[in-house]
Every structure is written in structure tokens, then in C-alpha cells.
Design a protein around this motif. Structure first.
Motif, PDB file in Angstrom:
ATOM      1  N   LYS A   1      32.140 -34.641   7.437  1.00  0.00           N
ATOM      2  CA  LYS A   1      33.597 -35.527   7.720  1.00  0.00           C
ATOM      3  C   LYS A   1      34.288 -35.250   6.614  1.00  0.00           C
ATOM      4  O   LYS A   1      35.439 -35.631   6.375  1.00  0.00           O
ATOM      5  CB  LYS A   1      33.265 -36.759   8.213  1.00  0.00           C
ATOM      6  N   PHE A   2      33.714 -34.977   5.437  1.00  0.00           N
ATOM      7  CA  PHE A   2      34.085 -35.111   4.162  1.00  0.00           C
ATOM      8  C   PHE A   2      34.686 -33.721   3.830  1.00  0.00           C
ATOM      9  O   PHE A   2      35.355 -33.261   2.896  1.00  0.00           O
ATOM     10  CB  PHE A   2      33.544 -35.783   3.039  1.00  0.00           C
ATOM     11  N   GLN A   3      33.711 -32.841   4.479  1.00  0.00           N
ATOM     12  CA  GLN A   3      33.985 -31.260   4.134  1.00  0.00           C
ATOM     13  C   GLN A   3      34.675 -30.491   4.812  1.00  0.00           C
ATOM     14  O   GLN A   3      34.937 -30.659   6.178  1.00  0.00           O
ATOM     15  CB  GLN A   3      32.460 -30.790   3.880  1.00  0.00           C
ATOM     16  N   ASN A   4      35.054 -29.361   4.239  1.00  0.00           N
ATOM     17  CA  ASN A   4      35.885 -28.253   5.121  1.00  0.00           C
ATOM     18  C   ASN A   4      34.898 -27.390   5.702  1.00  0.00           C
ATOM     19  O   ASN A   4      34.664 -26.485   5.571  1.00  0.00           O
ATOM     20  CB  ASN A   4      36.835 -27.423   4.146  1.00  0.00           C
ATOM     21  N   THR A   5      34.080 -27.834   6.705  1.00  0.00           N
ATOM     22  CA  THR A   5      33.047 -27.303   7.402  1.00  0.00           C
ATOM     23  C   THR A   5      32.710 -27.931   8.900  1.00  0.00           C
ATOM     24  O   THR A   5      33.542 -29.224   9.052  1.00  0.00           O
ATOM     25  CB  THR A   5      31.890 -27.329   6.597  1.00  0.00           C
ATOM     26  N   SER A   6      32.158 -27.283   9.633  1.00  0.00           N
ATOM     27  CA  SER A   6      31.598 -27.887  11.003  1.00  0.00           C
ATOM     28  C   SER A   6      30.615 -29.015  10.891  1.00  0.00           C
ATOM     29  O   SER A   6      29.803 -28.726  10.034  1.00  0.00           O
ATOM     30  CB  SER A   6      31.549 -26.817  12.006  1.00  0.00           C
ATOM     31  N   GLU A   7      30.531 -29.928  11.947  1.00  0.00           N
ATOM     32  CA  GLU A   7      29.445 -30.776  12.070  1.00  0.00           C
ATOM     33  C   GLU A   7      27.860 -30.201  12.038  1.00  0.00           C
ATOM     34  O   GLU A   7      27.162 -30.895  11.523  1.00  0.00           O
ATOM     35  CB  GLU A   7      29.740 -31.758  13.045  1.00  0.00           C
ATOM     36  N   ASP A   8      28.087 -29.143  12.715  1.00  0.00           N
ATOM     37  CA  ASP A   8      26.681 -28.647  12.872  1.00  0.00           C
ATOM     38  C   ASP A   8      26.389 -27.592  11.990  1.00  0.00           C
ATOM     39  O   ASP A   8      25.366 -26.887  11.974  1.00  0.00           O
ATOM     40  CB  ASP A   8      26.541 -27.878  14.470  1.00  0.00           C
ATOM     41  N   ALA A   9      26.940 -27.253  10.791  1.00  0.00           N
ATOM     42  CA  ALA A   9      26.624 -26.490   9.914  1.00  0.00           C
ATOM     43  C   ALA A   9      25.424 -26.876   9.050  1.00  0.00           C
ATOM     44  O   ALA A   9      25.472 -27.978   8.646  1.00  0.00           O
ATOM     45  CB  ALA A   9      27.905 -26.018   8.898  1.00  0.00           C
ATOM     46  N   SER A  10      24.652 -26.092   8.707  1.00  0.00           N
ATOM     47  CA  SER A  10      23.482 -26.479   7.722  1.00  0.00           C
ATOM     48  C   SER A  10      24.101 -26.353   6.362  1.00  0.00           C
ATOM     49  O   SER A  10      25.107 -25.937   5.933  1.00  0.00           O
ATOM     50  CB  SER A  10      22.257 -25.481   7.921  1.00  0.00           C
ATOM     51  N   ALA A  11      23.258 -27.242   5.500  1.00  0.00           N
ATOM     52  CA  ALA A  11      23.461 -26.996   3.966  1.00  0.00           C
ATOM     53  C   ALA A  11      23.679 -25.580   3.371  1.00  0.00           C
ATOM     54  O   ALA A  11      24.771 -25.457   2.889  1.00  0.00           O
ATOM     55  CB  ALA A  11      22.484 -27.871   3.225  1.00  0.00           C
ATOM     56  N   ASP A  12      22.908 -24.539   3.827  1.00  0.00           N
ATOM     57  CA  ASP A  12      23.051 -23.353   3.306  1.00  0.00           C
ATOM     58  C   ASP A  12      24.220 -22.731   4.099  1.00  0.00           C
ATOM     59  O   ASP A  12      24.853 -21.911   3.091  1.00  0.00           O
ATOM     60  CB  ASP A  12      21.906 -22.615   3.839  1.00  0.00           C
ATOM     61  N   GLU A  13      24.778 -22.968   5.065  1.00  0.00           N
ATOM     62  CA  GLU A  13      26.058 -22.494   5.474  1.00  0.00           C
ATOM     63  C   GLU A  13      27.368 -23.244   4.905  1.00  0.00           C
ATOM     64  O   GLU A  13      28.120 -22.511   4.516  1.00  0.00           O
ATOM     65  CB  GLU A  13      26.117 -22.816   7.127  1.00  0.00           C
ATOM     66  N   LYS A  14      27.118 -24.428   4.304  1.00  0.00           N
ATOM     67  CA  LYS A  14      28.279 -25.132   3.641  1.00  0.00           C
ATOM     68  C   LYS A  14      28.501 -24.660   2.374  1.00  0.00           C
ATOM     69  O   LYS A  14      29.388 -24.318   1.726  1.00  0.00           O
ATOM     70  CB  LYS A  14      28.043 -26.631   3.731  1.00  0.00           C
TER      71      LYS A  14
END
Length: 115
Positions: A91-104
Motif C-alpha cells: 500500500k506504500f509502494q508503487n507495486t501490486s499487492e501480489d508482487a513478491s519482494a524480488d519483483e518489487k
């Protein structure tokens, strides 16, 4: 001198001052869920620091010498509460909720090292 591998990664937060302050609180001493730190240590991460400038994050991750980044990130994703943590901080990041740490977190290329 202790031998280790070092990885540097970057991630962008949503450009919202309130969310950025909340993200900092989530990462304050004692605030990280214990399962998250335990999981990182179990896959071979020895130390980690995260720095911030505006909404840009920079991570320094020191690992065991024979650390296999891809395998470790795969294993980390399966650790207890890891996917729950990633969904929570998304919710803080420019990413999706289901992304893994490696994808982020994107690996950075070192272009200079002082001799």
C-alpha cells in the motif's frame, strides 16, 4: 575480514508524504514482524539496511558468500507471513499487492568501487 556478498536494490514508494512517514514507522526498530527477519536470515541474508530520499528507497543487503540470489528470493517468498508482509507494505509502494519482494526490489548494477 568477514567474507560476504553485497547486493544493492531500489524501490519507489508512492509519492505521498503521509504514506512515506507510515512506511518509515513500519520499518522502525522493533516494528518489523519477527517472522520476516527470521525468514531473511534463514535464506542467507546476514544484514540489511534501507535508506530513503524522497520516495526512492535504496537497500544494501549483505549475504553469505555462496548466496544464490534467485533461489534465495524464491525460498524467501515461501517463508511464514512473507506474502502477507508483501501485501501489507504494497500500500506504500508503487507495486501490486501480489508482487513478491524480488519483483518489487530491483537489483542495481555497481558501476564504481573505490580501490
Amino acid at each position: 575480514m568477514t567474507e560476504y556478498k553485497r547486493y544493492c536494490k531500489t524501490l519507489t514508494l508512492k509519492n505521498d508524504p503521509e504514506l512515506i512517514e507510515a512506511y518509515k514507522k513500519v520499518h522502525a526498530p522493533g516494528a518489523i514482524w519477527p517472522e520476516i527477519t527470521k525468514g531473511m536470515k534463514e535464506v542467507g541474508i546476514l544484514d540489511m539496511e534501507i535508506y530513503i530520499l524522497g520516495n526512492q528507497l535504496f537497500m544494501i543487503m549483505d549475504t553469505i558468500v555462496d548466496f544464490d540470489h534467485d533461489l534465495a528470493m524464491h525460498d524467501l517468498a515461501k517463508k511464514p507471513r512473507q506474502s502477507e508482509w508483501e501485501a501489507y507494505v504494497s500500500k506504500f509502494q508503487n507495486t501490486s499487492e501480489d508482487a513478491s519482494a524480488d519483483e518489487k526490489w530491483q537489483l542495481m548494477e555497481r558501476i564504481y568501487k573505490m580501490d
